[in-house]
Every structure is written in C-alpha cells, then in structure tokens.
Enzyme design. Structure first.
Site, mmCIF file in Angstrom:
data_model
loop_
_atom_site.group_PDB
_atom_site.id
_atom_site.type_symbol
_atom_site.label_atom_id
_atom_site.label_comp_id
_atom_site.label_asym_id
_atom_site.label_seq_id
_atom_site.Cartn_x
_atom_site.Cartn_y
_atom_site.Cartn_z
ATOM 1 N N HIS A 174 -3.241 -15.476 -3.695
ATOM 2 C CA HIS A 174 -1.900 -15.731 -3.158
ATOM 3 C C HIS A 174 -0.929 -16.290 -4.196
ATOM 4 C CE1 HIS A 174 1.189 -16.185 -0.281
ATOM 5 N NE2 HIS A 174 0.497 -16.629 0.743
ATOM 6 N N ASP A 389 2.422 4.132 3.405
ATOM 7 C CA ASP A 389 1.932 5.501 3.602
ATOM 8 C C ASP A 389 1.361 6.020 2.292
ATOM 9 O OD1 ASP A 389 1.545 8.185 4.016
ATOM 10 O OD2 ASP A 389 3.637 8.647 4.498
#
Length: 469
Positions: A174, A389
């Site tokens: 992170h 996508d």
C-alpha cells in the site's frame, strides 16, 4: 443490502498453481533510488492490500481476437510492458534513516502466478461479493515474499476457470499507491493487453509534492494520529471473526434518508451511510458509554491540493480525517448527530491540512493512525475497479477482496460498487466483527431498514471464517 449467502462461502474447489515467476520490465529501465512521499510511508500504509476481479468468458466481446486466448499469457505479457513506464513497481523498498522509505528501482520484477481451478464462475453464486471462498487459494501468499521491505511490491495471480472465465487477484504494497493509483496502473496493463499502441494516461512520480516542508511545522489538529492507550482491551480480537457483506441500493438509501434532519438533506450518500454504519457498529460492540469512539473517513486529496496534483500521479494522496464522540452520545442520539460529525471531519481536509499532515509524519516518526475504538471507511465506488477490461469485457465483480484489512483486521470497511442478482446497482460493504457483535449489528440495521422487514439485507445467515492474507 443482501448478505453473502452461506452457500457462497461453503464452496470448496481445487486450485493448481504453476511456480511463481518474477516479471521484469519488458525493456531497459532506469536503475536508481526514488523516495516515497511523507504521506506514502506512514506506518498505517505499511501492509499488503488484496484486490480481486472476476471475468466471464464473453465470446462476443472483442470479436475473434480474444476468443480462445489464454488470459494468463495475455496479462503477463502486458504486465511486462506496463512495468516499463511504471518501473518503480518492479523495484524493492529500502528504509533509510528516520524510517524514510525509498524504492530501489532495480528491475527485479513483480510476482506472477498462473493457476487453474476446477470450478465455474457460476458456482461462486449469483451475487459475487466478499467474503470469497478459498481466497487464500486465489491469491497465494508465496512464502518469504510477503514483507514490506526487500520484497516484491506487487503480486498478481490469474486463475483460469472451467467455464473459460478467469479470476485476477492481486496484492499491493500500500505504500506504493492508493486505490486510484493502483487502478491507473492496472488500467495501463489492461490497455496494453487489448493492444493499445500507447497509454491513455502517462505515470507521474513527483512524490516530492507530498513531502514535508523545511522545516516541518504541523499547523493543523490531526486527531487521527492521537496517542490513545488501549487500557481496556477495546481493539477487536481476531478469533471468532465474522465477515459479512451488506448491499445498499436505492431502496435502502431511501430508508436511511428518513432519519436525516431537514438541515442536512444536502449530505452525500457516503456521509449518510458512514454515519449509519458507525452508529450501528458502536451499538453492536457495546463499549462503555463514556469511552470515546471515532470514525475515520478516507478523503482523496488529489483535487484539494493547490494546485491540484498532476494527472497520472499514482502515489497515496489521501487523508484520514476523524470524527469523535462518546459511545453513549453516538448510540442514543438520532442519526443526524453522527451525520454532522462525519460531515465536519471531511470538511477539515484542505491544502494546508495535507501539508501539515506530511510535516506531522516527519515530526512524529511516521506513526500509525489511531485504531483504538476506531472504525475506518474507504469509498472505492469511483476508483475504477469495475471498469478494468483486459480484453474479455468488464468484470462481474471488481474491487477489494475483503473487509477488515490492514495492520488491525476488523477496523476497516470498503464501499464497493455492486450490482445485485436483481440487476440493481448500489454499494456493497464488507464488515468484519466478532460473532455476537455481528448479530447485534444486523439487528440495528434491521431497525434502520424497518420499512423493509423482509428484505434479504437482514437475513440471519452467519459465516464464520478466519482472517487471512
């Protein structure tokens, strides 16, 4: 607000994994050291955050170019190409004096795992949402590679399913990026996987923009980093934890808005939902009425800086503003009380607040935000996970793999965009609580949604799973 069905989490399947690989940039990259910002390297971000994306085998998407192609191979090749402009992800974190983190950009690479599972996407259930069964199999924790320092900064596992669909799960250090930054990188991989000749957004490092001033001077009050001693053992125990997800669609939000006073009608859905969950969770945990409890809201500061951060910046760029109340006042007062506190906390985040925060990190040795009697919420509904996508269409589910992640499991929840099995769009919120507290939490939510007494939001199914990853 539908809880995850028991049948979803009881699914058992077998995953066969190839040996983990290190994927390096596909072309030469600079060999250098790059400092993280003073927002990046605070203690509260020194952990791995899991994300998961589920994809169908859509034979009609993309024509014949993607039909029959191996998603693991396509994504692996695109990953190597994306690591050329995003080469710091292929490096390793080192720690300098003063706990300052720097990336050694050495091109060692990110971890990649190719796998197959003897299960179809449909077997995961109609409404995909956390907790996901066998998550530790879909995102394998490679022994010896899970540290913050001197370890790969990113792990990606692509698991092919029997139906031709696949699951992409990843684990990010992170300190390198927030949700917006991670999605920016993964969208670069997705664009290259689809054959794009160049990236739509070029990466920007510029971490110095979020570093402390010289000399550092904390000019604002930062209650999110209070030093609070846990004298009464109020941090949630990790055993007997229950993970459930709750769906909030238009009907549920309409029910909650009944409790909003007239002078707060302009409040956002995030603020209303946060106030509701904070209040219900506090009642469920049954703290001493005199104890101080806190809600921590993640606020994206990219547009708050003056001037705004440049497009393409992919580091952590948010604050942890906090609202505080005695447990008794929060539990007994109407929702408007919590709502005003949440709204004020968000409004505290200004350009000066962010600069003061960076200064505080240096002055106090990069502390962890306060987790004693705290609840943290992070809205990723606009982060873009649902738009990733890779050539097979949009994900059936995309976003955080679980709630309760971080150094102290159970403290955090995410707001994730979601479409339920009726086609209704809304927000799903994973919540992690001890068993008895979860039962009380569900009861409080039932009260808030009493207009819908038979709503599946308050079904009594309980799923006990141990915290992992």
């Amino acid at each position: 607000m539908a809880q995850s069905a028991g049948s979803q989490t009881s699914l058992v399947f077998k995953v066969t994994r190839a040996a983990p690989e290190l994927i390096s940039p596909a072309a030469p990259t600079p060999n250098e050291f790059k400092e993280l910002s003073d927002i990046d390297d605070q203690e509260g971000l020194r952990f791995q955050i899991p994300v998961i994306q589920f994809y169908r085998n859509d034979e009609h998407y993309g024509g014949s170019s993607f039909r029959g192609r191996d998603p693991a191979k396509v994504i692996k090749e695109a990953l190597g190409k994306a690591l050329v402009p995003y080469y710091p992800f292929a490096g390793r974190l080192r720690e300098k004096a003063g706990r300052k983190l720097v990336v050694e950009c050495n091109g060692e690479g990110v971890l990649f795992i190719e796998a197959d599972a003897d299960v179809t996407l449909d077997e995961f259930g109609e409404a995909l949402q956390p907790p996901f069964p066998c998550l530790e199999e879909l995102l394998f924790d490679v022994p010896g590679f899970g540290g913050v320092l001197d370890s790969p900064l990113l792990l990606i596992q692509v698991t092919r399913l029997k139906c031709g669909g696949f699951i992409l799960a990843l684990r990010l250090n992170h300190t390198m990026a927030d949700a917006a930054g991670l999605v920016q990188f993964m969208n670069a991989v997705a664009e290259l996987a689809r054959g794009a000749p160049k990236l739509s957004v070029q990466p920007v490092w510029e971490r110095h923009l979020l570093c402390a001033r010289d000399p550092p001077r904390a000019t604002c009050v930062h209650r999110d980093y209070d030093e609070v001693e846990d004298t009464k053992g109020t941090i949630i125990p990790l055993d007997d934890m229950v993970h459930k997800s709750f769906f909030f669609g238009p009907k549920e939000m309409s029910a909650l808005k009944r409790f909003v006073p007239p002078h707060l009608k302009s409040c956002s859905a995030f603020e209303i939902l946060t106030a509701c969950l904070w209040r219900c969770r506090t009642i469920a945990l049954q703290p001493n009425p005199e104890e101080q409890v806190r809600i921590i809201c993640i606020v994206n500061a990219r547009s708050i800086y003056k001037p705004p951060l440049p497009a393409g910046y992919y580091g952590n760029a948010f604050a942890f503003p906090v609202a505080l109340s005695s447990a008794g006042k929060l539990s007994k007062n109407p929702l408007g009380y919590a709502l005003e506190l949440v709204r004020k906390a968000k409004a505290d985040v200004t350009d000066e607040y962010m600069r003061s925060l960076a200064d505080l990190m240096v002055l106090k040795g990069r502390p962890h935000f306060t987790v004693v009697r705290a609840y943290l919420v992070s809205d990723v509904t606009r982060a873009g996970f649902a738009e990733l996508d890779f050539g097979w269409g949009l994900p059936v589910y995309g976003g955080p793999a679980k709630g309760g992640v971080g150094a102290i499991p159970g403290v955090a929840s995410f707001y994730i965009p979601f479409k339920n099995n009726k086609g209704q769009k809304g927000t799903v919120v994973p919540v992690c609580l001890p068993g008895p507290a979860m039962e009380r939490f569900v009861k409080e939510l039932r009260g808030m949604l009493s207009e819908f007494p038979e709503h599946p939001a308050v079904a009594e199914s309980s799923v006990f799973i141990s915290s992992s990853l």
